[in-house]
Design a protein around this motif. Sequence first.
Motif, PDB file in Angstrom:
ATOM      1  N   VAL A  10       0.839  -1.204   0.000  1.00 57.59           N
ATOM      2  CA  VAL A  10       0.000   0.000   0.000  1.00 57.59           C
ATOM      3  C   VAL A  10       0.875   1.256   0.000  1.00 57.59           C
ATOM      4  O   VAL A  10       0.605   2.209  -0.734  1.00 57.59           O
ATOM      5  N   LEU A  11       1.923   1.275   0.796  1.00 58.77           N
ATOM      6  CA  LEU A  11       2.802   2.444   0.841  1.00 58.77           C
ATOM      7  C   LEU A  11       3.518   2.654  -0.494  1.00 58.77           C
ATOM      8  O   LEU A  11       3.722   3.797  -0.923  1.00 58.77           O
ATOM      9  N   GLY A  12       3.875   1.574  -1.172  1.00 60.53           N
ATOM     10  CA  GLY A  12       4.469   1.690  -2.504  1.00 60.53           C
ATOM     11  C   GLY A  12       3.492   2.281  -3.501  1.00 60.53           C
ATOM     12  O   GLY A  12       3.851   3.163  -4.301  1.00 60.53           O
ATOM     13  N   LEU A  13       2.247   1.818  -3.460  1.00 60.05           N
ATOM     14  CA  LEU A  13       1.211   2.373  -4.326  1.00 60.05           C
ATOM     15  C   LEU A  13       0.940   3.839  -3.995  1.00 60.05           C
ATOM     16  O   LEU A  13       0.728   4.666  -4.888  1.00 60.05           O
ATOM     17  N   LEU A  14       0.953   4.150  -2.718  1.00 60.02           N
ATOM     18  CA  LEU A  14       0.751   5.527  -2.284  1.00 60.02           C
ATOM     19  C   LEU A  14       1.855   6.429  -2.841  1.00 60.02           C
ATOM     20  O   LEU A  14       1.580   7.527  -3.335  1.00 60.02           O
ATOM     21  N   ASP A  15       3.093   5.966  -2.793  1.00 56.88           N
ATOM     22  CA  ASP A  15       4.211   6.725  -3.367  1.00 56.88           C
ATOM     23  C   ASP A  15       3.972   7.013  -4.843  1.00 56.88           C
ATOM     24  O   ASP A  15       4.165   8.138  -5.310  1.00 56.88           O
ATOM     25  N   GLU A  16       3.541   5.995  -5.584  1.00 62.46           N
ATOM     26  CA  GLU A  16       3.284   6.162  -7.021  1.00 62.46           C
ATOM     27  C   GLU A  16       2.169   7.167  -7.275  1.00 62.46           C
ATOM     28  O   GLU A  16       2.288   8.032  -8.146  1.00 62.46           O
ATOM     29  N   GLU A  17       1.081   7.038  -6.534  1.00 60.39           N
ATOM     30  CA  GLU A  17      -0.058   7.938  -6.732  1.00 60.39           C
ATOM     31  C   GLU A  17       0.285   9.379  -6.358  1.00 60.39           C
ATOM     32  O   GLU A  17      -0.095  10.313  -7.055  1.00 60.39           O
ATOM     33  N   LEU A  18       1.006   9.550  -5.263  1.00 64.48           N
ATOM     34  CA  LEU A  18       1.376  10.905  -4.856  1.00 64.48           C
ATOM     35  C   LEU A  18       2.346  11.530  -5.844  1.00 64.48           C
ATOM     36  O   LEU A  18       2.281  12.742  -6.103  1.00 64.48           O
ATOM     37  N   ALA A  19       3.227  10.734  -6.427  1.00 65.07           N
ATOM     38  CA  ALA A  19       4.137  11.250  -7.451  1.00 65.07           C
ATOM     39  C   ALA A  19       3.341  11.726  -8.667  1.00 65.07           C
ATOM     40  O   ALA A  19       3.623  12.802  -9.227  1.00 65.07           O
ATOM     41  N   ALA A  20       2.343  10.951  -9.073  1.00 64.38           N
ATOM     42  CA  ALA A  20       1.509  11.346 -10.208  1.00 64.38           C
ATOM     43  C   ALA A  20       0.709  12.606  -9.883  1.00 64.38           C
ATOM     44  O   ALA A  20       0.599  13.518 -10.711  1.00 64.38           O
ATOM     45  N   LEU A  21       0.154  12.666  -8.688  1.00 67.92           N
ATOM     46  CA  LEU A  21      -0.579  13.867  -8.278  1.00 67.92           C
ATOM     47  C   LEU A  21       0.341  15.076  -8.228  1.00 67.92           C
ATOM     48  O   LEU A  21      -0.041  16.172  -8.638  1.00 67.92           O
ATOM     49  N   GLY A  22       1.550  14.897  -7.728  1.00 65.58           N
ATOM     50  CA  GLY A  22       2.504  15.992  -7.646  1.00 65.58           C
ATOM     51  C   GLY A  22       2.879  16.533  -9.014  1.00 65.58           C
ATOM     52  O   GLY A  22       3.096  17.735  -9.180  1.00 65.58           O
ATOM     53  N   ASP A  31       2.458  16.159   1.384  1.00 68.74           N
ATOM     54  CA  ASP A  31       2.929  15.630   2.663  1.00 68.74           C
ATOM     55  C   ASP A  31       1.770  15.516   3.644  1.00 68.74           C
ATOM     56  O   ASP A  31       1.668  14.555   4.407  1.00 68.74           O
ATOM     57  N   GLN A  32       0.845  16.471   3.592  1.00 66.13           N
ATOM     58  CA  GLN A  32      -0.336  16.418   4.451  1.00 66.13           C
ATOM     59  C   GLN A  32      -1.289  15.313   4.002  1.00 66.13           C
ATOM     60  O   GLN A  32      -1.915  14.647   4.821  1.00 66.13           O
ATOM     61  N   VAL A  33      -1.395  15.127   2.692  1.00 76.73           N
ATOM     62  CA  VAL A  33      -2.240  14.060   2.156  1.00 76.73           C
ATOM     63  C   VAL A  33      -1.728  12.703   2.632  1.00 76.73           C
ATOM     64  O   VAL A  33      -2.484  11.863   3.109  1.00 76.73           O
ATOM     65  N   ARG A  34      -0.417  12.502   2.501  1.00 77.82           N
ATOM     66  CA  ARG A  34       0.187  11.233   2.919  1.00 77.82           C
ATOM     67  C   ARG A  34      -0.020  10.999   4.421  1.00 77.82           C
ATOM     68  O   ARG A  34      -0.402   9.914   4.843  1.00 77.82           O
ATOM     69  N   THR A  48     -14.214   6.843  13.295  1.00 79.36           N
ATOM     70  CA  THR A  48     -15.644   6.535  13.310  1.00 79.36           C
ATOM     71  C   THR A  48     -16.284   6.821  11.964  1.00 79.36           C
ATOM     72  O   THR A  48     -16.995   6.018  11.408  1.00 79.36           O
ATOM     73  N   PHE A  49     -16.037   8.012  11.441  1.00 76.83           N
ATOM     74  CA  PHE A  49     -16.516   8.372  10.116  1.00 76.83           C
ATOM     75  C   PHE A  49     -15.285   8.751   9.327  1.00 76.83           C
ATOM     76  O   PHE A  49     -14.614   9.717   9.619  1.00 76.83           O
ATOM     77  N   PHE A  50     -14.945   7.985   8.344  1.00 75.53           N
ATOM     78  CA  PHE A  50     -13.640   8.010   7.704  1.00 75.53           C
ATOM     79  C   PHE A  50     -13.180   9.383   7.211  1.00 75.53           C
ATOM     80  O   PHE A  50     -12.018   9.697   7.257  1.00 75.53           O
ATOM     81  N   THR A  51     -14.083  10.239   6.752  1.00 75.06           N
ATOM     82  CA  THR A  51     -13.639  11.514   6.196  1.00 75.06           C
ATOM     83  C   THR A  51     -13.784  12.695   7.150  1.00 75.06           C
ATOM     84  O   THR A  51     -13.526  13.825   6.768  1.00 75.06           O
ATOM     85  N   THR A  52     -14.177  12.472   8.368  1.00 77.00           N
ATOM     86  CA  THR A  52     -14.380  13.575   9.304  1.00 77.00           C
ATOM     87  C   THR A  52     -13.123  14.413   9.473  1.00 77.00           C
ATOM     88  O   THR A  52     -13.173  15.642   9.413  1.00 77.00           O
ATOM     89  N   GLU A  53     -12.004  13.785   9.690  1.00 76.15           N
ATOM     90  CA  GLU A  53     -10.775  14.541   9.912  1.00 76.15           C
ATOM     91  C   GLU A  53     -10.382  15.331   8.671  1.00 76.15           C
ATOM     92  O   GLU A  53     -10.008  16.495   8.764  1.00 76.15           O
ATOM     93  N   ALA A  54     -10.478  14.727   7.509  1.00 81.45           N
ATOM     94  CA  ALA A  54     -10.141  15.436   6.274  1.00 81.45           C
ATOM     95  C   ALA A  54     -11.084  16.617   6.080  1.00 81.45           C
ATOM     96  O   ALA A  54     -10.650  17.712   5.707  1.00 81.45           O
ATOM     97  N   TYR A  55     -12.362  16.407   6.320  1.00 77.90           N
ATOM     98  CA  TYR A  55     -13.330  17.487   6.169  1.00 77.90           C
ATOM     99  C   TYR A  55     -12.988  18.643   7.109  1.00 77.90           C
ATOM    100  O   TYR A  55     -12.904  19.792   6.694  1.00 77.90           O
TER     101      TYR A  55
END
Length: 67
Positions: A10-22, A31-34, A48-55
């Motif tokens: 998952v962390l490897g995939l996250l690296d790839e996706e963040l590189a593409a987004l960047g 860095d905040q997204v990661r 409890t509710f997965f997006t509460t913190e992001a929101y």
Amino acid sequence: MVRSRAVVTVLGLLDEELAALGATYPWAQLDQVRDLFERTALGKELPTFFTTEAYARHLVGRPAVRA
């Protein structure tokens, strides 16, 4: 810290996706997204509710962004 093979994958995939987004959104605060992803999706307990913190951290009190 010992990490499972799944977490390493998952962390490897996250690296790839963040590189593409960047590449597409160089102004994005990836860095905040990661950090948010790792704390919520890979933490010992899911929020409890997965997006509460992001929101709360990223949308409340900000003007709407038009694509």
